[in-house]
Design an enzyme around this catalytic site. Structure first.
Site, PDB file in Angstrom:
ATOM      1  N   ARG A 238       0.791  -1.234  -0.129  1.00  0.00           N
ATOM      2  CA  ARG A 238       0.284   0.621  -0.256  1.00  0.00           C
ATOM      3  C   ARG A 238       0.869   1.262  -0.445  1.00  0.00           C
ATOM      4  O   ARG A 238       2.352   1.436   0.222  1.00  0.00           O
ATOM      5  CB  ARG A 238      -0.493   0.064   0.997  1.00  0.00           C
ATOM      6  CG  ARG A 238      -1.979  -1.506   1.253  1.00  0.00           C
ATOM      7  CD  ARG A 238      -3.016  -0.883   2.798  1.00  0.00           C
ATOM      8  NE  ARG A 238      -3.935  -2.803   1.813  1.00  0.00           N
ATOM      9  CZ  ARG A 238      -5.044  -2.955   2.057  1.00  0.00           C
ATOM     10  NH1 ARG A 238      -5.021  -1.858   0.807  1.00  0.00           N
ATOM     11  NH2 ARG A 238      -5.454  -3.990   2.390  1.00  0.00           N
ATOM     12  N   ASP A 294     -13.609  -7.358  -2.133  1.00  0.00           N
ATOM     13  CA  ASP A 294     -14.681  -6.979  -0.625  1.00  0.00           C
ATOM     14  C   ASP A 294     -15.845  -6.988  -2.011  1.00  0.00           C
ATOM     15  O   ASP A 294     -16.889  -7.088  -1.441  1.00  0.00           O
ATOM     16  CB  ASP A 294     -14.284  -5.297  -0.392  1.00  0.00           C
ATOM     17  CG  ASP A 294     -14.268  -5.258   0.770  1.00  0.00           C
ATOM     18  OD1 ASP A 294     -13.347  -6.563   1.598  1.00  0.00           O
ATOM     19  OD2 ASP A 294     -13.142  -4.997   1.878  1.00  0.00           O
ATOM     20  N   MET A 450      -7.073 -15.538   6.315  1.00  0.00           N
ATOM     21  CA  MET A 450      -7.132 -16.899   6.002  1.00  0.00           C
ATOM     22  C   MET A 450      -7.732 -17.298   4.840  1.00  0.00           C
ATOM     23  O   MET A 450      -7.590 -17.758   3.973  1.00  0.00           O
ATOM     24  CB  MET A 450      -7.431 -18.419   6.361  1.00  0.00           C
ATOM     25  CG  MET A 450      -6.560 -18.167   8.137  1.00  0.00           C
ATOM     26  SD  MET A 450      -7.405 -19.194   9.181  1.00  0.00           S
ATOM     27  CE  MET A 450      -7.048 -21.089   8.693  1.00  0.00           C
TER      28      MET A 450
END
Ligand SMILES: Nc1ncnc2c1ncn2[C@@H]1O[C@H](COP(=O)(O)OP(=O)(O)O)[C@@H](O)[C@H]1O
Ligand SMILES: O=P(O)(O)OC[C@H]1O[C@](O)(COP(=O)(O)O)[C@@H](O)[C@@H]1O
Ligand SMILES: [Mg+2]
Length: 566
Positions: A238, A294, A450
């Protein structure tokens, strides 16, 4: 654009169609000839739906201007210059992507090497028609305008790069996601196998790797097995997006195709890189491949890795269910990823049917009092002795902030760091049950890292392969874009469209209603909350106002182009 109807010609009718009957004939896509249309007057032949169609003229759409400004509305003012909107008939708008010839008009083209490829040359109509586009919205009414379209992805007959001149690089940025390695593999193999491009490099550790790490040569052999592993063989990070340093390196190293795999932040970075490349007049194509488990990237149907994440989440939910149902008044609490969008939590809940309550960022909830979470927990334990709660990591952040006031912290990309809603909820539930002298056991499972670290499942692997191939075809054809599936077809989407808004669960849609009915949980929403959500939805779906108007200036960042309900 022609001002009358163009219908794709049915193959078997080819010989029967007469000139002048309102039917267009597409050229054979394999031939080097551009498509030819016979533009005929629709009124002269009673086609099944022509009677309605012909009465619709451009003037029937007072909102056409607004539609045309669809993209411009969601752009920052300084980006509006990059929007390429092409208007057609019956309210058709093409929200087009950038092409090398927009700023290098004299570039030569070359025949696509695929036409001589033993596998692909046998495919009938393998090349897409240059005019093919994909509609953003497929549910329409009789009088709807045709609406916003994107350029269809796929191989073109002519390309803007000769294979031996291509120097391509691949970078992965942001959080991990199942399928990253598959996309990398298919980019390397696709470039080599389809276009004979063998000069391909990996940029290590995200954007900053452009200027701070060695470039990694990649071959089909070196990437052969990587799709079986999770994560990204290139590394990711990032922050570190320095547009000028990145483009300096692209220029210095003679790279002319840049493949950028990453989420919303990454696509914003790709857009900045493209703009700088264009400003410098470089012959470089930039292809963004959207990634995030997401599933919060706008416009596209679904991001790769999402299916895998939902599937893997079932294992955690199953474990929570086993733990909960094996204890007296047992509660299993599972936290799933979803910073701003609760798609994984919603789909995992719907798929499992063992979940009694799902909490997502889009739907506010409260703990105490009538209709609150505690009341529901008490009731459910009385009814069933155990329950499973799924919470998306971005849910309830406002509640946590009220009970544990801490200053906002940001990650290196500027994303807000979230407080652990799972841990917080566990303590709150325990405290509540203690105060009520209720015996209970709660097990909190946090499988988030995970889940995102596993390799992609079979269907995501195929999806990643097709995305990589679409990206290659687009870059070879000279476009710069984000690639994605829109209503089941691959399309090239302008960068600004995927970065200007986020895909979120709409709590006023049927999908969320299905979830509420499957769990039987309270909606936690007051009448005011519902009105507010409907109003937000109405504003989001409102036709955009023309760029430059005062309303536009006030609302230029509003989400005017959100996905419709599926
Ligand atoms: N507005 C922006 N402009 C340029 N680069 C950006 C922007 N936002 C994020 N980036 C860069 O994109 C990369 C990934 O962003 P991040 O938000 O961490 O993940 P994701 O792309 O998965 O959303 C980072 O290197 C970050 O610096
Ligand atoms: O802890 P990290 O690695 O910064 O990532 C956490 C975030 O990354 C994600 O998995 C994906 O986010 P991005 O797609 O924006 O990278 C989020 O669900 C989560 O909030
Ligand atoms: Mg992101």
């Amino acid at each position: 654009m022609a001002s009358h109807i163009i219908l794709p010609k049915e193959e078997e009718e080819e010989e029967e169609v007469e000139e002048g009957l309102g039917v267009a004939v597409e050229a054979d896509h394999d031939s080097p000839e551009p498509p030819r249309y016979r533009h005929l007057q629709p009124a002269q032949k009673a086609l099944p739906f022509s009677a309605t169609c012909v009465r619709i003229s451009r003037d029937s759409y007072p909102n056409l201007r607004a539609l045309r400004n669809a993209s411009a509305t969601s752009l920052r003012d300084d980006d509006a210059a990059f929007a390429k909107l092409d208007e057609g008939d019956y309210g058709y708008v093409l929200d087009d992507v950038q092409h090398l010839t927009d700023y290098l008009p004299e570039l030569p083209t070359f025949p696509n090497p695929l036409q001589d490829h033993p596998a692909y040359s046998t495919v009938k109509q393998y090349f897409v028609n240059a005019d093919d586009t994909v509609p953003e919205k497929v549910v329409v009414q009789k009088n709807s305008p045709r609406g916003v379209h994107f350029r269809r992805a796929g191989p073109r007959q002519r390309v803007y790069f000769e294979p031996e001149d291509v120097k391509a690089c691949i970078v992965t940025c942001g959080g991990l996601c199942p399928g990253l390695n598959t996309v990398i593999r298919e980019l390397v193999c696709g470039l080599s196998h389809m276009y004979n491009v063998n000069d391909v490099f990996g940029i290590q550790n995200g954007y900053k790797g452009f200027y701070s790490s060695n470039y990694l040569p990649m071959t089909p052999k070196s990437v052969n097995d990587i799709h079986k592993r999770g994560g990204t063989v290139l590394g990711s990070s990032r922050g570190g997006h320095d547009t000028h340093k990145i483009v300096d390196n692209i220029q210095d190293r003679g790279i002319n195709q840049v493949y950028i795999i990453g989420g919303d932040g990454t696509q914003k970075g790709a857009y900045e890189i493209f703009k700088e490349i264009r400003r410098r007049g470089l012959k470089v194509a930039v292809a963004g491949i959207p990634k995030t488990i997401d599933n919060d990237i706008a416009v596209i149907d679904k991001s790769f890795g999402f299916d895998t994440a939902v599937e893997e989440a079932q294992r955690a939910i199953d474990a929570a269910h086993v733990e909960a149902s094996s204890a007296e008044n047992g509660i299993g609490l599972v936290k799933l990823m979803g910073r701003y969008s609760g798609f994984i939590a919603m789909y995992a809940t719907l798929a499992s049917r063992d979940v009694d309550c799902c909490l997502i960022p889009e739907s506010p909830f409260f703990l105490e009092g009538e209709g609150g979470l505690f009341e529901y927990i008490e009731r459910r334990l009385k009814e069933n002795n155990h329950m499973v709660i799924v919470v998306a990591e971005g849910a309830g952040q406002d509640l946590i902030a009220k009970s544990i006031p801490v200053a906002d912290q940001l990650d290196a990309s500027g994303n807000k760091l979230l407080l652990d809603v799972g841990l917080w909820l566990t303590h709150k539930i325990k405290d509540h049950c203690k105060s009520k002298k209720m015996e209970m056991t709660i097990k909190y499972i946090d499988p988030t890292y995970m889940i995102r670290a596993i390799p992609s499942n079979a269907s995501d692997n195929v999806y990643c392969t097709l995305l990589a191939h679409s990206a290659i075809h687009g870059a070879m054809a000279g476009y710069s874009f984000t690639v994605g599936m829109v209503n089941g077809r691959h399309a090239y989407i302008p960068f600004h469209r995927v970065t200007s808004t986020r895909n979120k669960v709409k709590i006023t849609d049927r999908m969320w209603a299905r979830l509420l009915s499957s769990t039987n949980q309270p909606s936690f929403l007051s009448k005011e909350d519902i009105m507010e959500a409907r109003e937000a939805e109405r504003l989001a779906n409102r036709l955009p106002v023309p760029a430059g108007s005062s309303e536009h200036t006030k609302k230029h960042s509003a989400s005017v182009l959100s996905n419709g309900e599926k």
